[in-house]
Design an enzyme around this catalytic site. Structure first.
Site, PDB file in Angstrom:
ATOM      1  N   ASP A 116       0.836  -1.208   0.000  1.00 32.90           N
ATOM      2  CA  ASP A 116       0.000   0.000   0.000  1.00 32.90           C
ATOM      3  C   ASP A 116       0.873   1.261   0.000  1.00 32.90           C
ATOM      4  O   ASP A 116       1.839   1.348   0.763  1.00 32.90           O
ATOM      5  CB  ASP A 116      -0.864   0.055   1.264  1.00 32.90           C
ATOM      6  CG  ASP A 116      -1.792  -1.135   1.412  1.00 32.90           C
ATOM      7  OD1 ASP A 116      -1.366  -2.265   1.104  1.00 32.90           O
ATOM      8  OD2 ASP A 116      -2.929  -0.932   1.863  1.00 32.90           O
ATOM      9  N   HIS A 118      -1.066   4.547  -0.677  1.00 33.49           N
ATOM     10  CA  HIS A 118      -2.107   5.460  -0.201  1.00 33.49           C
ATOM     11  C   HIS A 118      -1.818   6.941  -0.442  1.00 33.49           C
ATOM     12  O   HIS A 118      -1.887   7.750   0.486  1.00 33.49           O
ATOM     13  CB  HIS A 118      -2.366   5.220   1.285  1.00 33.49           C
ATOM     14  CG  HIS A 118      -3.248   4.035   1.540  1.00 33.49           C
ATOM     15  ND1 HIS A 118      -4.571   3.984   1.141  1.00 33.49           N
ATOM     16  CD2 HIS A 118      -2.996   2.827   2.128  1.00 33.49           C
ATOM     17  CE1 HIS A 118      -5.097   2.824   1.490  1.00 33.49           C
ATOM     18  NE2 HIS A 118      -4.169   2.094   2.075  1.00 33.49           N
ATOM     19  N   ASP A 145      -3.853  -0.283  -3.614  1.00 32.84           N
ATOM     20  CA  ASP A 145      -4.097   0.839  -2.693  1.00 32.84           C
ATOM     21  C   ASP A 145      -3.156   1.998  -2.997  1.00 32.84           C
ATOM     22  O   ASP A 145      -2.327   2.388  -2.176  1.00 32.84           O
ATOM     23  CB  ASP A 145      -3.991   0.390  -1.234  1.00 32.84           C
ATOM     24  CG  ASP A 145      -5.299  -0.192  -0.717  1.00 32.84           C
ATOM     25  OD1 ASP A 145      -6.182  -0.489  -1.537  1.00 32.84           O
ATOM     26  OD2 ASP A 145      -5.439  -0.358   0.516  1.00 32.84           O
ATOM     27  N   ASP A 148      -6.511   7.252  -1.721  1.00 35.97           N
ATOM     28  CA  ASP A 148      -7.233   7.397  -0.447  1.00 35.97           C
ATOM     29  C   ASP A 148      -6.290   7.671   0.724  1.00 35.97           C
ATOM     30  O   ASP A 148      -5.152   7.221   0.769  1.00 35.97           O
ATOM     31  CB  ASP A 148      -8.088   6.158  -0.137  1.00 35.97           C
ATOM     32  CG  ASP A 148      -9.413   6.157  -0.892  1.00 35.97           C
ATOM     33  OD1 ASP A 148      -9.812   7.230  -1.378  1.00 35.97           O
ATOM     34  OD2 ASP A 148     -10.039   5.093  -0.990  1.00 35.97           O
ATOM     35  N   ARG A 149      -6.835   8.404   1.675  1.00 34.48           N
ATOM     36  CA  ARG A 149      -6.175   8.783   2.927  1.00 34.48           C
ATOM     37  C   ARG A 149      -5.062   9.802   2.706  1.00 34.48           C
ATOM     38  O   ARG A 149      -5.063  10.869   3.303  1.00 34.48           O
ATOM     39  CB  ARG A 149      -5.663   7.566   3.699  1.00 34.48           C
ATOM     40  CG  ARG A 149      -6.776   6.618   4.170  1.00 34.48           C
ATOM     41  CD  ARG A 149      -6.196   5.485   5.003  1.00 34.48           C
ATOM     42  NE  ARG A 149      -7.222   4.556   5.418  1.00 34.48           N
ATOM     43  CZ  ARG A 149      -7.876   4.604   6.573  1.00 34.48           C
ATOM     44  NH1 ARG A 149      -7.634   5.583   7.416  1.00 34.48           N
ATOM     45  NH2 ARG A 149      -8.774   3.680   6.870  1.00 34.48           N
ATOM     46  N   ASN A 177      -8.211  -2.877  -2.438  1.00 27.85           N
ATOM     47  CA  ASN A 177      -9.612  -2.657  -2.084  1.00 27.85           C
ATOM     48  C   ASN A 177     -10.012  -1.186  -2.198  1.00 27.85           C
ATOM     49  O   ASN A 177     -11.188  -0.863  -2.386  1.00 27.85           O
ATOM     50  CB  ASN A 177      -9.912  -3.180  -0.673  1.00 27.85           C
ATOM     51  CG  ASN A 177      -9.174  -2.421   0.409  1.00 27.85           C
ATOM     52  OD1 ASN A 177      -7.938  -2.377   0.416  1.00 27.85           O
ATOM     53  ND2 ASN A 177      -9.895  -1.823   1.336  1.00 27.85           N
ATOM     54  N   HIS A 178      -9.039  -0.273  -2.122  1.00 27.66           N
ATOM     55  CA  HIS A 178      -9.366   1.150  -2.229  1.00 27.66           C
ATOM     56  C   HIS A 178      -9.538   1.613  -3.667  1.00 27.66           C
ATOM     57  O   HIS A 178     -10.005   2.742  -3.885  1.00 27.66           O
ATOM     58  CB  HIS A 178      -8.313   1.999  -1.515  1.00 27.66           C
ATOM     59  CG  HIS A 178      -8.545   2.082  -0.040  1.00 27.66           C
ATOM     60  ND1 HIS A 178      -9.206   3.123   0.564  1.00 27.66           N
ATOM     61  CD2 HIS A 178      -8.241   1.215   0.952  1.00 27.66           C
ATOM     62  CE1 HIS A 178      -9.284   2.913   1.864  1.00 27.66           C
ATOM     63  NE2 HIS A 178      -8.696   1.756   2.130  1.00 27.66           N
ATOM     64  N   HIS A 229      -3.511  -8.155  -3.069  1.00 26.87           N
ATOM     65  CA  HIS A 229      -3.679  -7.122  -2.049  1.00 26.87           C
ATOM     66  C   HIS A 229      -4.128  -7.714  -0.721  1.00 26.87           C
ATOM     67  O   HIS A 229      -3.507  -7.487   0.320  1.00 26.87           O
ATOM     68  CB  HIS A 229      -4.678  -6.067  -2.516  1.00 26.87           C
ATOM     69  CG  HIS A 229      -4.830  -4.956  -1.532  1.00 26.87           C
ATOM     70  ND1 HIS A 229      -3.841  -4.023  -1.324  1.00 26.87           N
ATOM     71  CD2 HIS A 229      -5.827  -4.646  -0.664  1.00 26.87           C
ATOM     72  CE1 HIS A 229      -4.223  -3.167  -0.385  1.00 26.87           C
ATOM     73  NE2 HIS A 229      -5.426  -3.531   0.039  1.00 26.87           N
ATOM     74  N   ARG A 309     -14.667  -7.009   8.703  1.00 27.76           N
ATOM     75  CA  ARG A 309     -14.763  -6.146   7.521  1.00 27.76           C
ATOM     76  C   ARG A 309     -16.126  -6.262   6.831  1.00 27.76           C
ATOM     77  O   ARG A 309     -16.509  -5.374   6.080  1.00 27.76           O
ATOM     78  CB  ARG A 309     -13.652  -6.479   6.529  1.00 27.76           C
ATOM     79  CG  ARG A 309     -12.244  -6.203   7.061  1.00 27.76           C
ATOM     80  CD  ARG A 309     -11.243  -6.321   5.931  1.00 27.76           C
ATOM     81  NE  ARG A 309      -9.854  -6.224   6.357  1.00 27.76           N
ATOM     82  CZ  ARG A 309      -9.177  -5.086   6.480  1.00 27.76           C
ATOM     83  NH1 ARG A 309      -9.768  -3.936   6.244  1.00 27.76           N
ATOM     84  NH2 ARG A 309      -7.901  -5.091   6.836  1.00 27.76           N
ATOM     85  N   HIS A 336      -2.574  -4.664   2.495  1.00 27.03           N
ATOM     86  CA  HIS A 336      -3.929  -4.456   3.017  1.00 27.03           C
ATOM     87  C   HIS A 336      -4.014  -3.995   4.469  1.00 27.03           C
ATOM     88  O   HIS A 336      -4.999  -3.374   4.846  1.00 27.03           O
ATOM     89  CB  HIS A 336      -4.728  -5.745   2.817  1.00 27.03           C
ATOM     90  CG  HIS A 336      -6.211  -5.628   3.013  1.00 27.03           C
ATOM     91  ND1 HIS A 336      -6.944  -4.520   2.630  1.00 27.03           N
ATOM     92  CD2 HIS A 336      -7.117  -6.503   3.538  1.00 27.03           C
ATOM     93  CE1 HIS A 336      -8.223  -4.726   2.918  1.00 27.03           C
ATOM     94  NE2 HIS A 336      -8.355  -5.914   3.466  1.00 27.03           N
TER      95      HIS A 336
END
Length: 440
Positions: A116, A118, A145, A148-149, A177-178, A229, A309, A336
Site C-alpha cells: 500500500d 495510499h 491501494d 485514499d487517505r 480494495n481502495h 492485495h 470487515r 492491506h
C-alpha cells in the site's frame, strides 16, 4: 544476507536492510535532479513515452505539490493529457488476465514488490529512487491501494500508470480494495479529484474508476511467489446458494456464510472471476474479487467469513500451507493492513517496520507488506504510529527469498488539507456500510 540492525524485533536470519531518507535535504530535489520540470505536461505526438518524459512527470508532481495549490494541478497535468494517460493505461490493463504470470525473470533480473502507498507521493518517489527505477532487469509489482487517505492519490496513481505504459512488461499494477467507488467516496480520493479539477473533476474521477476496473487481481512471480492485495480466496463451487438471513444493524448489513462450506479456491476459478466491477460484490456468485482484495490472515486455523470487515475471508496457517503446497508455491506476499489495522489484531505482528511475517509453514511463508511510512498521513490520535514503510526485493535464481528494505517517511510533507473526515470516518476499513456499496 543483510540484517536489520536498527530493529531489534526483526529476526536477523530474515534478510533485510534499512533505507533512511533522513539524510536527504528537507525538501528533496525533483526526481530528475537536473533541472526544473517542464510544465504543463504534454502528451508525446507519437504517444510513445520515454524515460525523460517519466522523470519530468515525477519532478512536476513533486514541484507542484510543494509550490501550487491543489486546484492548480490542471496547469501541470491538463485534462487532455490525463485522458491520454488513462486511456493508454486502461487499454493495457484490461487486456491482462486476473492473475498475471511474471515468468520473464532472468538471472540478472530482480523483482521489487510494493505494498500500500495510499497517495503518499513523496514516499513513492523516494522508494522508486531507492529501489532503482523499473528497467529491463528490474521488475516492479505493486500490490494496490494507490489512493485514499493520503493527499496525492491522483498524482501517485497517474505516475505509476505512466510507468506501466512505458514498461508494460516490467511494471505490474494490481488492484487494492481502495481502487473502488465505495472506498474512494469515503476515504478522500473522490473529493481530492473534485478539488483539484473542479468542473472537470467528475470526468476525471469517472475515468479513474474505469481504469481501476481493469487492474488485475493477483500475480505469480517466477512460478514461486503469489502476490495479491488481501490474499487468498474461496472456491466458488463450495459457496452455498442459500445464505443466512441478513439483518441491518445501525444501517449496516451483516452478511454471513456457513463456515463449514468454505474451501480455498483454485487459479482456474480466479481466472474466471469478473473483476470489472466498481465495487467487488460481498454476496452472490462473483465473490472471488472481494476475497482477493479484502481478506486477512489469522492465527486461528480454518477459513471463515471476515466479520470485522463484512466482506472477504479470514484464513489460518493451515490454509496458507494448503495453498502453497497445492500450487507449488513458496511465498505469499499480501498487503492491506497498516499499523492502524494491526494494532487491533491479536497474535499478528505490528507494522512498525513495514512488513510482518505472519505464517511460517512447512511449504513456505506468508508476508504482509506495507509501503506507506508514517501512516496514515492524517491521524486523529495524539500519538502517531511512526511506522516505517517497506518494499521487498526478490532475487534470482528462485525469487522466493525476500530481502526486506524498510524506510522512513520523507519529512516534512508539504502542508495540505485532508480530503476526508479522518477523525470520524470508519477506521481501518472495518464495518463497511455494505448498504451504501449496494446503493452506490
Amino acid at each position: 544476507m543483510i540484517s536489520d540492525t536498527d530493529s531489534p524485533s526483526v529476526d536477523p536470519s530474515k534478510p533485510s536492510t534499512n533505507s533512511s531518507p533522513s539524510s536527504l535535504p528537507e525538501n528533496p530535489p525533483p526526481a530528475s535532479n537536473n533541472q526544473d520540470p517542464q510544465t504543463p505536461i504534454s502528451w508525446p505526438p507519437n504517444g510513445s513515452l520515454t524515460l525523460d518524459w517519466i522523470l519530468n512527470l515525477m519532478a512536476a508532481f513533486d514541484w507542484s505539490s510543494r509550490n501550487l495549490s491543489p486546484s492548480d494541478l490542471p496547469s501541470v497535468l491538463p485534462v487532455p493529457v490525463f485522458d491520454s494517460i488513462v486511456l493508454s493505461g486502461s487499454r493495457i490493463l484490461h487486456k491482462e488476465p486476473n492473475c498475471v504470470r511474471i515468468d520473464d525473470c532472468g538471472e540478472n533480473t530482480n523483482v521489487v514488490v510494493v505494498g500500500d502507498v495510499h497517495g503518499q507521493l513523496h514516499d513513492v518517489l523516494f522508494l522508486l529512487r531507492d529501489a532503482g527505477f523499473p528497467s529491463e532487469n528490474r521488475i516492479f509489482v505493486f500490490n494496490g491501494d494507490y489512493v485514499d487517505r493520503g493527499a496525492w492519490g491522483l498524482e501517485t496513481f497517474i505516475l505509476l500508470l505512466a510507468w506501466k505504459i512505458f514498461l508494460p512488461n516490467r511494471v505490474y499494477l494490481l488492484r487494492g480494495n481502495h481502487e473502488s467507488k465505495y472506498c474512494t467516496s469515503v476515504y478522500g480520493f473522490e473529493k481530492e479529484v473534485m478539488t483539484k479539477y473542479g468542473d472537470q473533476g467528475r470526468h476525471v474521477y469517472r475515468k479513474c474508476l474505469g481504469c481501476f476496473e481493469g487492474l488485475p487481481l493477483a500475480s505469480v512471480i517466477a512460478g514461486h511467489v503469489y502476490t495479491a492485495h488481501g490474499g487468498l480466496f474461496r472456491s466458488v463451487a463450495a459457496t452455498p446458494s442459500k445464505r443466512s438471513k441478513r439483518k441491518k444493524r445501525n444501517g449496516r448489513i451483516n452478511a454471513s456464510l456457513e463456515q463449514n462450506t468454505l474451501s480455498i479456491g483454485s487459479f482456474d476459478e480466479l481466472s474466471k472471476a469478473r473483476r470489472s466491477v466498481l465495487d467487488p460484490p460481498w454476496e452472490g456468485s462473483n465473490l472471488i474479487p472481494g476475497d482477493v482484495l479484502w481478506s486477512d490472515p489469522s492465527m486461528s486455523p480454518g477459513l471463515s467469513p471476515n466479520k470485522e470487515r463484512g466482506i472477504g475471508l479470514l484464513w489460518g496457517p493451515d490454509c496458507t500451507e494448503d495453498f502453497l503446497k497445492d500450487f507449488h508455491l513458496k511465498l505469499i506476499i499480501r498487503s492491506h493492513e497498516g499499523p492502524d489495522a494491526r494494532e487491533k489484531r491479536d497474535g499478528l505482528g505490528r507494522m512498525s517496520d513495514g512488513y510482518t511475517i505472519d505464517h511460517v509453514v512447512e511449504s513456505g511463508r506468508l508476508i504482509t507488506l506495507f509501503s506507506a511510512p508514517d501512516y496514515p498521513q492524517f491521524q486523529g490520535t495524539k500519538e502517531r504510529f511512526n511506522n516505517k514503510g517497506a518494499y521487498i526485493v526478490l532475487e534470482p535464481p528462485n525469487f522466493d527469498t525476500p530481502v526486506f528494505h524498510s524506510f522512513e517517511a520523507i519529512t516534512p510533507r508539504p502542508k495540505v488539507n485532508p480530503y476526508y473526515d479522518y477523525e470520524e470516518v470508519i477506521d481501518s476499513d472495518e464495518e463497511l456500510d455494505l448498504a451504501s456499496m449496494v446503493s452506490s
